[in-house]
Design a protein around this motif. Structure first.
Motif, PDB file in Angstrom:
ATOM      1  N   ARG A 277      51.917  25.522  40.707  1.00  0.00           N
ATOM      2  CA  ARG A 277      52.963  26.536  40.935  1.00  0.00           C
ATOM      3  C   ARG A 277      53.327  26.584  42.414  1.00  0.00           C
ATOM      4  O   ARG A 277      54.491  26.734  42.771  1.00  0.00           O
ATOM      5  CB  ARG A 277      52.513  27.912  40.428  1.00  0.00           C
ATOM      6  N   LYS A 278      52.323  26.377  43.297  1.00  0.00           N
ATOM      7  CA  LYS A 278      52.596  26.390  44.738  1.00  0.00           C
ATOM      8  C   LYS A 278      53.219  25.068  45.189  1.00  0.00           C
ATOM      9  O   LYS A 278      54.109  25.061  46.040  1.00  0.00           O
ATOM     10  CB  LYS A 278      51.300  26.668  45.517  1.00  0.00           C
ATOM     11  N   VAL A 279      52.759  23.958  44.602  1.00  0.00           N
ATOM     12  CA  VAL A 279      53.370  22.659  44.904  1.00  0.00           C
ATOM     13  C   VAL A 279      54.868  22.708  44.607  1.00  0.00           C
ATOM     14  O   VAL A 279      55.704  22.295  45.424  1.00  0.00           O
ATOM     15  CB  VAL A 279      52.696  21.527  44.087  1.00  0.00           C
ATOM     16  N   ALA A 280      55.214  23.222  43.431  1.00  0.00           N
ATOM     17  CA  ALA A 280      56.626  23.295  43.036  1.00  0.00           C
ATOM     18  C   ALA A 280      57.418  24.178  43.999  1.00  0.00           C
ATOM     19  O   ALA A 280      58.541  23.832  44.393  1.00  0.00           O
ATOM     20  CB  ALA A 280      56.739  23.827  41.609  1.00  0.00           C
ATOM     21  N   ALA A 281      56.833  25.312  44.396  1.00  0.00           N
ATOM     22  CA  ALA A 281      57.535  26.222  45.315  1.00  0.00           C
ATOM     23  C   ALA A 281      57.748  25.564  46.671  1.00  0.00           C
ATOM     24  O   ALA A 281      58.837  25.643  47.258  1.00  0.00           O
ATOM     25  CB  ALA A 281      56.730  27.512  45.478  1.00  0.00           C
ATOM     26  N   LEU A 282      56.722  24.875  47.192  1.00  0.00           N
ATOM     27  CA  LEU A 282      56.822  24.248  48.521  1.00  0.00           C
ATOM     28  C   LEU A 282      57.832  23.098  48.518  1.00  0.00           C
ATOM     29  O   LEU A 282      58.610  22.931  49.459  1.00  0.00           O
ATOM     30  CB  LEU A 282      55.450  23.736  48.966  1.00  0.00           C
ATOM     31  N   LEU A 283      57.820  22.291  47.440  1.00  0.00           N
ATOM     32  CA  LEU A 283      58.801  21.209  47.358  1.00  0.00           C
ATOM     33  C   LEU A 283      60.203  21.781  47.235  1.00  0.00           C
ATOM     34  O   LEU A 283      61.162  21.252  47.828  1.00  0.00           O
ATOM     35  CB  LEU A 283      58.474  20.289  46.177  1.00  0.00           C
ATOM     36  N   GLY A 284      60.348  22.875  46.489  1.00  0.00           N
ATOM     37  CA  GLY A 284      61.649  23.536  46.382  1.00  0.00           C
ATOM     38  C   GLY A 284      62.138  24.031  47.734  1.00  0.00           C
ATOM     39  O   GLY A 284      63.311  23.848  48.093  1.00  0.00           O
ATOM     40  N   GLU A 285      61.237  24.637  48.510  1.00  0.00           N
ATOM     41  CA  GLU A 285      61.620  25.101  49.852  1.00  0.00           C
ATOM     42  C   GLU A 285      62.045  23.937  50.746  1.00  0.00           C
ATOM     43  O   GLU A 285      62.902  24.093  51.617  1.00  0.00           O
ATOM     44  CB  GLU A 285      60.432  25.823  50.514  1.00  0.00           C
ATOM     45  N   ALA A 286      61.446  22.768  50.540  1.00  0.00           N
ATOM     46  CA  ALA A 286      61.799  21.593  51.345  1.00  0.00           C
ATOM     47  C   ALA A 286      63.077  20.923  50.856  1.00  0.00           C
ATOM     48  O   ALA A 286      63.536  19.944  51.462  1.00  0.00           O
ATOM     49  CB  ALA A 286      60.644  20.587  51.319  1.00  0.00           C
ATOM     50  N   GLY A 287      63.639  21.429  49.749  1.00  0.00           N
ATOM     51  CA  GLY A 287      64.894  20.876  49.244  1.00  0.00           C
ATOM     52  C   GLY A 287      64.735  19.722  48.282  1.00  0.00           C
ATOM     53  O   GLY A 287      65.684  18.997  48.004  1.00  0.00           O
ATOM     54  N   VAL A 288      63.508  19.520  47.754  1.00  0.00           N
ATOM     55  CA  VAL A 288      63.247  18.413  46.828  1.00  0.00           C
ATOM     56  C   VAL A 288      63.445  18.892  45.398  1.00  0.00           C
ATOM     57  O   VAL A 288      62.916  19.935  45.000  1.00  0.00           O
ATOM     58  CB  VAL A 288      61.804  17.888  46.983  1.00  0.00           C
ATOM     59  N   GLU A 289      64.210  18.154  44.619  1.00  0.00           N
ATOM     60  CA  GLU A 289      64.396  18.470  43.202  1.00  0.00           C
ATOM     61  C   GLU A 289      63.369  17.693  42.387  1.00  0.00           C
ATOM     62  O   GLU A 289      63.325  16.455  42.427  1.00  0.00           O
ATOM     63  CB  GLU A 289      65.807  18.106  42.747  1.00  0.00           C
ATOM     64  N   ILE A 290      62.518  18.408  41.650  1.00  0.00           N
ATOM     65  CA  ILE A 290      61.443  17.778  40.883  1.00  0.00           C
ATOM     66  C   ILE A 290      61.988  17.313  39.533  1.00  0.00           C
ATOM     67  O   ILE A 290      62.668  18.064  38.837  1.00  0.00           O
ATOM     68  CB  ILE A 290      60.290  18.770  40.678  1.00  0.00           C
ATOM     69  N   VAL A 291      61.649  16.073  39.168  1.00  0.00           N
ATOM     70  CA  VAL A 291      62.120  15.483  37.915  1.00  0.00           C
ATOM     71  C   VAL A 291      60.929  15.213  37.004  1.00  0.00           C
ATOM     72  O   VAL A 291      60.020  14.458  37.362  1.00  0.00           O
ATOM     73  CB  VAL A 291      62.884  14.169  38.188  1.00  0.00           C
ATOM     74  N   ASP A 292      60.917  15.845  35.822  1.00  0.00           N
ATOM     75  CA  ASP A 292      59.882  15.585  34.801  1.00  0.00           C
ATOM     76  C   ASP A 292      58.472  15.524  35.382  1.00  0.00           C
ATOM     77  O   ASP A 292      57.809  14.483  35.304  1.00  0.00           O
ATOM     78  CB  ASP A 292      60.181  14.256  34.081  1.00  0.00           C
ATOM     79  N   PRO A 293      57.964  16.614  35.938  1.00  0.00           N
ATOM     80  CA  PRO A 293      56.625  16.561  36.546  1.00  0.00           C
ATOM     81  C   PRO A 293      55.530  16.328  35.509  1.00  0.00           C
ATOM     82  O   PRO A 293      55.696  16.674  34.339  1.00  0.00           O
ATOM     83  CB  PRO A 293      56.475  17.942  37.191  1.00  0.00           C
ATOM     84  N   GLU A 294      54.444  15.751  35.957  1.00  0.00           N
ATOM     85  CA  GLU A 294      53.262  15.557  35.115  1.00  0.00           C
ATOM     86  C   GLU A 294      52.091  16.266  35.786  1.00  0.00           C
ATOM     87  O   GLU A 294      51.797  16.017  36.957  1.00  0.00           O
ATOM     88  CB  GLU A 294      52.931  14.062  34.965  1.00  0.00           C
ATOM     89  N   VAL A 295      51.430  17.154  35.061  1.00  0.00           N
ATOM     90  CA  VAL A 295      50.267  17.867  35.578  1.00  0.00           C
ATOM     91  C   VAL A 295      49.128  17.668  34.585  1.00  0.00           C
ATOM     92  O   VAL A 295      49.248  18.065  33.424  1.00  0.00           O
ATOM     93  CB  VAL A 295      50.555  19.377  35.748  1.00  0.00           C
ATOM     94  N   GLY A 296      48.060  17.023  35.010  1.00  0.00           N
ATOM     95  CA  GLY A 296      46.942  16.786  34.096  1.00  0.00           C
ATOM     96  C   GLY A 296      46.050  15.680  34.601  1.00  0.00           C
ATOM     97  O   GLY A 296      46.171  15.219  35.731  1.00  0.00           O
ATOM     98  N   GLU A 297      45.139  15.249  33.738  1.00  0.00           N
ATOM     99  CA  GLU A 297      44.233  14.153  34.076  1.00  0.00           C
ATOM    100  C   GLU A 297      44.918  12.841  33.696  1.00  0.00           C
ATOM    101  O   GLU A 297      45.130  12.561  32.516  1.00  0.00           O
ATOM    102  CB  GLU A 297      42.907  14.312  33.329  1.00  0.00           C
ATOM    103  N   LEU A 298      45.278  12.059  34.698  1.00  0.00           N
ATOM    104  CA  LEU A 298      46.041  10.831  34.462  1.00  0.00           C
ATOM    105  C   LEU A 298      45.330   9.593  35.004  1.00  0.00           C
ATOM    106  O   LEU A 298      45.357   8.543  34.394  1.00  0.00           O
ATOM    107  CB  LEU A 298      47.441  10.973  35.060  1.00  0.00           C
ATOM    108  N   VAL A 299      44.707   9.715  36.178  1.00  0.00           N
ATOM    109  CA  VAL A 299      43.845   8.659  36.723  1.00  0.00           C
ATOM    110  C   VAL A 299      42.602   9.376  37.238  1.00  0.00           C
ATOM    111  O   VAL A 299      42.644  10.040  38.268  1.00  0.00           O
ATOM    112  CB  VAL A 299      44.533   7.882  37.868  1.00  0.00           C
ATOM    113  N   THR A 300      41.502   9.275  36.492  1.00  0.00           N
ATOM    114  CA  THR A 300      40.313  10.074  36.787  1.00  0.00           C
ATOM    115  C   THR A 300      39.223   9.218  37.430  1.00  0.00           C
ATOM    116  O   THR A 300      39.379   8.010  37.630  1.00  0.00           O
ATOM    117  CB  THR A 300      39.771  10.720  35.503  1.00  0.00           C
TER     118      THR A 300
END
Length: 585
Positions: A277-300
């Motif tokens: 939730r904070k990553v998304a807010a900080l990227l939004g403040e920096a002007g970055v538009e997030i596309v189809d984010p993935e949150v989870g265990e992907l490379v463990t």
């Protein structure tokens, strides 16, 4: 802590067997890994990914339509062997060539490169691409040296979606290169992981601290900081990634990015969501538009408590490929019809056990000494396996002892089989070389395969081996290891022992010394050289980002080689004239 296992040495094979049984809708097992349950469409490039076990869902969980066509799966934290990769690639090949993709680790680079050469010899156009996204492991001026971590996923996805669109191999490679150049990752950890059968983690982090810039093989981070709150962790990850944009991205504002927040094994989903939730807010403040984010265990990394953030800066083509549907056991996007597995799809043809070439009586006699030497190597490795792992864990991933035991044991078995079938010394060594490389995987597996193969080529199956031939074989082994691994004396690798060993042996033989005496002299120089590596800083391989931590500790590969040279000397003493009739010249 890994609690459920049988024989730790069988863990990777048993995990893969269970994975394939659980996911028959998507995959079928082949020698060396898994491929899609459906045949690769004729004329479609096959994307084959791979690496060591312990990273699920990478790599086998990413096999399915829209993503990989196959995955070669190595032992725990060890690259698959060239033979495993070749086997998977042949099973996945649809007639339009193969792109082999993997994280940028020395063992993977060696084995995937060798596999591409073997595939080319099979008449299959094969290319390789190493993902190098980890900002912590090298600076922007050395980005080609960076490790591959969770950025594997968006880069694999881009190339695989391009293949699914029907692009030719050259274009699939171009897409992989573009996605790789636009992908950056950075990670933090709160505790290390514990391998199956081990009684302690590969590294520990002090209470109320975190490791910054970890690897995915249990390597410790490049630094330590106080334990952050979730928001502070998010800020560190985002700020680090925004500090280094790809060359063709002028600034974050107005850019679109694929975002992957990856858990490394024991940071749970709710915790990841709090950070995201904070990553998304900080990227939004920096002007970055997030596309189809993935949150989870992907490379463990087994049970490592850690998290990494990956950004892939998208252009129009990369965004289309990132959004394209995919259906795999562990990664799904969009919608695809359920796959209909091919009924009775045959496995890729296996190489029949090749016949043993004819050998002279002298060479068959010498093969008994070769077998005894390999048995002494395996026994020595077995005695020192825990010590080798402990040395390796100081700045690496702690698996050197395990890999050496797997390799030397397999080499013994293959050598004993060849010897029993009447093989000469050269063939016994060649079979042992293939078995070591195939079973051990990893960098040391490839290098020990090259050492044994060089010796086997020098000894051959016709002549009685003499001191000159043995010295020539060791000299060629030294050159082969430097060619393959790219290391030189002073880089804190096995080369620091192999070069002085080879040079001392050659000089002693040239002086007219018997092989037993010459080997004794060379083994002494090897022991001294291995001890001297404690004062060196590593300039190659997985220990490189942790150079200072390894000061005062010898290199594990150098130490194991020195132990082995001394063990072989013991065999030469016991069998000096019985099997070395031409020892003097």
């Amino acid at each position: 802590m890994t609690r459920l296992f049988n024989d730790p040495a069988a863990f990777a094979d048993e995990a893969l067997e269970g994975f394939a049984a659980a996911h028959r809708r998507w995959v079928r097992p082949v020698t060396g890994g898994v491929v899609r349950s459906t045949r690769t469409p004729a004329g479609q490039v096959a994307v084959v990914i791979g690496g060591g076990s312990g990273h699920y869902p990478a790599f086998s969980g990413l096999v399915g339509r829209g993503l990989a066509h196959g995955a070669a799966v190595g032992n725990v934290f060890a690259s698959p062997s060239a033979q495993q990769i070749r086997s998977v690639a042949r099973a996945a090949h649809g007639g339009a060539g193969v792109l082999l993709m993997y994280g940028n680790y020395a063992g993977d680079v060696l084995h995937f490169g060798q596999a591409a050469e073997r595939l080319a010899a099979d008449g299959i156009d094969a290319r390789t691409f190493a993902v190098a996204d980890d900002m912590a492991s090298a600076g922007p001026d050395e980005s080609a040296e960076r490790r591959g971590i969770a950025g594997d996923l968006p880069v694999f996805k881009a190339a695989a979606a391009a293949a699914e669109q029907g692009l030719a191999l050259d274009d699939v490679v171009r897409v992989a290169q573009r996605a790789g150049a636009r992908t950056r990752s950075f990670g933090i950890a709160f505790s290390g992981c514990t391998l199956p059968g081990a009684d302690h983690p590969l590294f520990t982090v002090p209470e109320a601290r975190m490791a910054v810039g970890l690897g995915i093989h249990g390597e410790p981070g490049i630094g330590e900081e106080p334990l952050p709150t979730a928001d502070e962790a998010a800020r560190l990850l985002v700020d680090t990634l925004l500090q280094e944009l790809p060359e063709d991205v002028p600034g974050p504002r107005g850019q679109r990015a694929a975002v992957v927040l990856n858990g490394l094994g024991s940071v749970k989903y709710e915790e990841l969501f709090v950070v995201y939730r904070k990553v998304a807010a900080l990227l939004g403040e920096a002007g970055v538009e997030i596309v189809d984010p993935e949150v989870g265990e992907l490379v463990t990394s087994f049970d490592m408590a850690g998290v990494s953030l990956t950004l892939t800066w998208l252009d129009e083509e990369l965004e289309e490929l990132w959004r394209a549907p995919a259906d795999t056991p562990a990664f799904r996007k969009g919608t695809l019809d359920a796959p209909v597995p091919d009924a009775g799809e045959p496995s890729a043809e296996e190489d029949a056990d090749p016949a043993v070439p004819p050998a002279s009586e002298d060479s068959r006699h010498a093969a008994a000494t070769v077998l005894a030497a390999l048995e002494a190597v395996a026994a020595t490795v077995d005695t020192h396996v825990e010590e080798l792992g402990r040395i390796d864990a100081v700045a690496g991933d702690g698996d050197h002892g395990i890999g050496m035991r797997r390799g030397s044991t397999a080499a013994c078995g293959a050598a004993a089989d060849a010897h029993a079938r009447g093989a000469g010394a050269g063939t016994v060594l060649a079979r042992a070389a293939d078995a070591w490389a195939d079973r051990a995987g990893g960098t040391s597996g490839a290098l020990w395969g090259a050492i044994l193969r060089s010796l086997g080529t020098a000894l051959g199956d016709r002549e009685a081996p003499d001191a000159d031939r043995v010295a020539a074989g060791v000299t060629e082994a030294s050159a082969a290891v430097r060619r393959l691994g790219g290391a030189e004396v002073g880089d804190k690798t096995m080369v620091d022992v192999l070069v002085p060993f080879a040079e001392t042996l050659a000089a002693a033989v040239a002086d007219g010394q018997a092989l037993t005496d010459a080997w004794d002299r060379a083994a002494t120089s090897a022991t001294e050289a291995a001890a001297a590596t404690a004062a060196l800083l590593p300039r190659k391989g997985r220990a490189r980002p942790h150079a200072e931590k390894s000061l005062g500790t010898p290199d594990a590969g150098a130490h194991s080689l020195a132990l082995i040279t001394r063990a072989v000397h013991g065999v030469l003493i016991r069998r000096p004239h019985e099997d070395h009739p031409h020892d003097h010249h």
